[in-house]
Design a protein around this motif. Sequence first.
Motif, mmCIF file in Angstrom:
data_model
loop_
_atom_site.group_PDB
_atom_site.id
_atom_site.type_symbol
_atom_site.label_atom_id
_atom_site.label_comp_id
_atom_site.label_asym_id
_atom_site.label_seq_id
_atom_site.Cartn_x
_atom_site.Cartn_y
_atom_site.Cartn_z
ATOM 1 N N UNK A 18 44.461 38.924 44.207
ATOM 2 C CA UNK A 18 43.516 39.877 44.814
ATOM 3 C C UNK A 18 42.578 40.481 43.765
ATOM 4 N N UNK A 19 43.091 40.682 42.550
ATOM 5 C CA UNK A 19 42.258 41.330 41.532
ATOM 6 C C UNK A 19 41.105 40.453 41.062
ATOM 7 N N UNK A 20 41.099 39.175 41.433
ATOM 8 C CA UNK A 20 39.942 38.339 41.086
ATOM 9 C C UNK A 20 38.676 38.800 41.817
ATOM 10 N N UNK A 21 38.819 39.545 42.909
ATOM 11 C CA UNK A 21 37.619 40.048 43.616
ATOM 12 C C UNK A 21 36.769 40.867 42.647
ATOM 13 N N UNK A 45 39.539 43.608 32.388
ATOM 14 C CA UNK A 45 40.947 43.812 32.727
ATOM 15 C C UNK A 45 41.077 44.488 34.088
ATOM 16 N N UNK A 46 42.213 44.272 34.739
ATOM 17 C CA UNK A 46 42.388 44.839 36.078
ATOM 18 C C UNK A 46 43.869 45.001 36.398
ATOM 19 N N UNK A 47 44.152 45.960 37.254
ATOM 20 C CA UNK A 47 45.514 46.182 37.768
ATOM 21 C C UNK A 47 45.427 46.348 39.282
ATOM 22 N N UNK A 48 46.218 45.569 40.001
ATOM 23 C CA UNK A 48 46.253 45.649 41.465
ATOM 24 C C UNK A 48 47.576 46.239 41.914
ATOM 25 N N UNK A 58 52.819 45.244 41.780
ATOM 26 C CA UNK A 58 51.667 45.388 40.888
ATOM 27 C C UNK A 58 51.354 44.044 40.244
ATOM 28 N N UNK A 59 50.081 43.799 40.024
ATOM 29 C CA UNK A 59 49.620 42.593 39.326
ATOM 30 C C UNK A 59 48.687 43.052 38.216
ATOM 31 N N UNK A 60 48.870 42.479 37.032
ATOM 32 C CA UNK A 60 48.142 42.949 35.859
ATOM 33 C C UNK A 60 47.432 41.791 35.165
ATOM 34 N N UNK A 61 46.152 41.984 34.877
ATOM 35 C CA UNK A 61 45.423 41.061 34.017
ATOM 36 C C UNK A 61 44.852 41.852 32.862
ATOM 37 N N UNK A 62 44.955 41.435 31.599
ATOM 38 C CA UNK A 62 45.611 40.199 31.175
ATOM 39 C C UNK A 62 47.122 40.364 31.091
#
Lengths: 387, 387
Positions: free
Chosen positions: A285-288, A316-319, A227-231
């Motif tokens: 990937x979540x920058x898309x 905000x986003x979670x991949x 998983x990748x999380x922003x922020x």
Amino acid sequence: MYRSPIARVGLIGGGQLGLMVAREAIALDIEISILDPHPFPPAARCAFRHIQGALDDPDAIRTLAENCDIISYEIETGDPGTLRRLRKPVEPSPATLEIIQDKLVQRRHLEGAGIPMPAFRELKTEDADETARILQDFGYPLVHKTRRGGYDGRGVAVINTPLPAGQNDPTPLPASPISWNGESYIEEAVSIRKELAVLVARSTDGEIRSYEPVEMHFDPSLNLVDAVIYPADIPPETVTVCRDTAMAAVAALSGAGIFAVELFYTDDHRVLVNEIAPRPHNSGHLTIEAAVTSQFQQHLRAITGLPLGDTTFHQPAVMRNILGGPVPGEPHYRGVDAVLSESEVSLHLYGKKETRPGRKMGHITATGADGWDKAHRSWRKISVNGV
Amino acid sequence: MYRSPIARVGLIGGGQLGLMVAREAIALDIEISILDPHPFPPAARCAFRHIQGALDDPDAIRTLAENCDIISYEIETGDPGTLRRLRKPVEPSPATLEIIQDKLVQRRHLEGAGIPMPAFRELKTEDADETARILQDFGYPLVHKTRRGGYDGRGVAVINTPLPAGQNDPTPLPASPISWNGESYIEEAVSIRKELAVLVARSTDGEIRSYEPVEMHFDPSLNLVDAVIYPADIPPETVTVCRDTAMAAVAALSGAGIFAVELFYTDDHRVLVNEIAPRPHNSGHLTIEAAVTSQFQQHLRAITGLPLGDTTFHQPAVMRNILGGPVPGEPHYRGVDAVLSESEVSLHLYGKKETRPGRKMGHITATGADGWDKAHRSWRKISVNGV
């Protein structure tokens, strides 16, 4: 003034990273050719040309380069010597690729530029007793790493104790899945609070822009990004330290393109460079969906001499990665409809013709509020050859 | 459960609409084949298969259908009879295509469903005197329209006066660029406050979802969409009327897919249906950046039986078309760097190999605050074969 196409880019590797680069190339009227050994690699679905050949085959690379203005890569296994002899721009540069390919050389190079990193030591002797003394001197726990070829956590082992594998083991060295005789090195086992990543882009004229850091969470059994999380949940001053550190690390390397700088944020509040990928990266990937300019478009802008894009995240986003389940072979997707019924959840399937346990088959990005819940709920519903 | 690919879609027409559909198909692992007469149509850049052939060639359409599960189209010129005989699902349905292709039939059909429209009258006689009496009875100003083949404002003429073209003109009919003898009809010249468009999607199981309306601004000399703005500057209650009217209009037609319902919002506050396009539409390009689900992905979801996506707009946006300048031939782009230097401005080039004056060569979408200023500034900088 540009003619159509605006640029012709040759990509070594046609996996999901190449696919997402090729997809972004469409709107910029950039023509993508790929080199990939498989008959139906993901990127072939929207590339202009697919050259089937081994990624390190000099003839295939020359064929790729013939119809391209710029060569780039989605995987770091290319031979820098072959790339240097192409007489075409290769971005990021073969010199950078050479540094990145050997993690110890990468460490030494970044050390020379004053980049903060975990302490490390070379293991250049074949003498097991001497290696054991070096380890003892370095102290435990320590991390044992291969210099070349490791990815997705392969080639990395945490060694907690100096004890050998068994009482009858003739070597004085502790147990490690990596050969002590091979090309390996050891590294401080830092106490990690969070693993972070910062994307950094450099244009052909040297301009450098960074994105805000994201948090990376790893699957402990598969050892790859889960998983990748922003922020990232870190203090604002640490955000600045992360971006500055990542930009300084990229400034120490040559060549244009997007770079993913993986960072350790330690329990004692240090920000240390783990490693650098000179290409688009799973952490981006979540920058898309979540950033003004995706890492894939940014890479294309950077290597072709177009202006860099705005790196701001606008939501905000979670991949989460979609990995192949236990049954290898032809992929069967379950839960596609369930995922597509969720609002603000984007599904990305890579169209791979064959799945394997743990293979990256796609990803999900959830944006807006409650991203984690939406991403996790969707991720639990979808499977590829699951049980 | 789905195998890979999730669906195989055949598209009649491979222009920019087909290109943007094909690009969206990538992440859903939907395989796109296109039929287009040109050797290098835009959509061929990311389609799986390109069949070169005339859009109305029954053999070419059958070849397209052979390797597809579903047939759709990006242009309304297909022959409904040929499509009916394919024995494959065609979405939206050939029946709808047949209604849409004849604007008078469209008017009558929608009138039967109680959809508000400008008043209209058929001109079925070849007798010029009788036609002149019908016009006199209908009243001036009026709009003279061809029943078939008009697009981008072609086939539409406002007739302000009953006077013939010149004193020596033997016909009693007013001057019109459209033949009074051909298949034409007349329509009330409503006093237009704004031209709006509402995208409506219907799934294969009949679910209907609408987007919020956008404003369309036309280039008065070229008679085609010059700018599209979200949100439309209309009262909230009018937003509701627009969406309800558009959904009712689509409910009166059969078949799955995205439909663009063009509306007149009149000076006397009526919302009237102008016409319907049974496909993605220039008014919906800004959904790529500004809506949760783009019109292109929505079309794919709708026709393949996947769940419809969220139609919410998440940010304001302004779209402007990039049209070919005066010099025809190989396109030369000016101002690409300037546009890519603007933040929150997305450039979409269609990669057409030949430009013509007024040809749609690409578009720009500006998002966030000050969208109009950013879009207009960017649009003024970019040109294709300009002077």
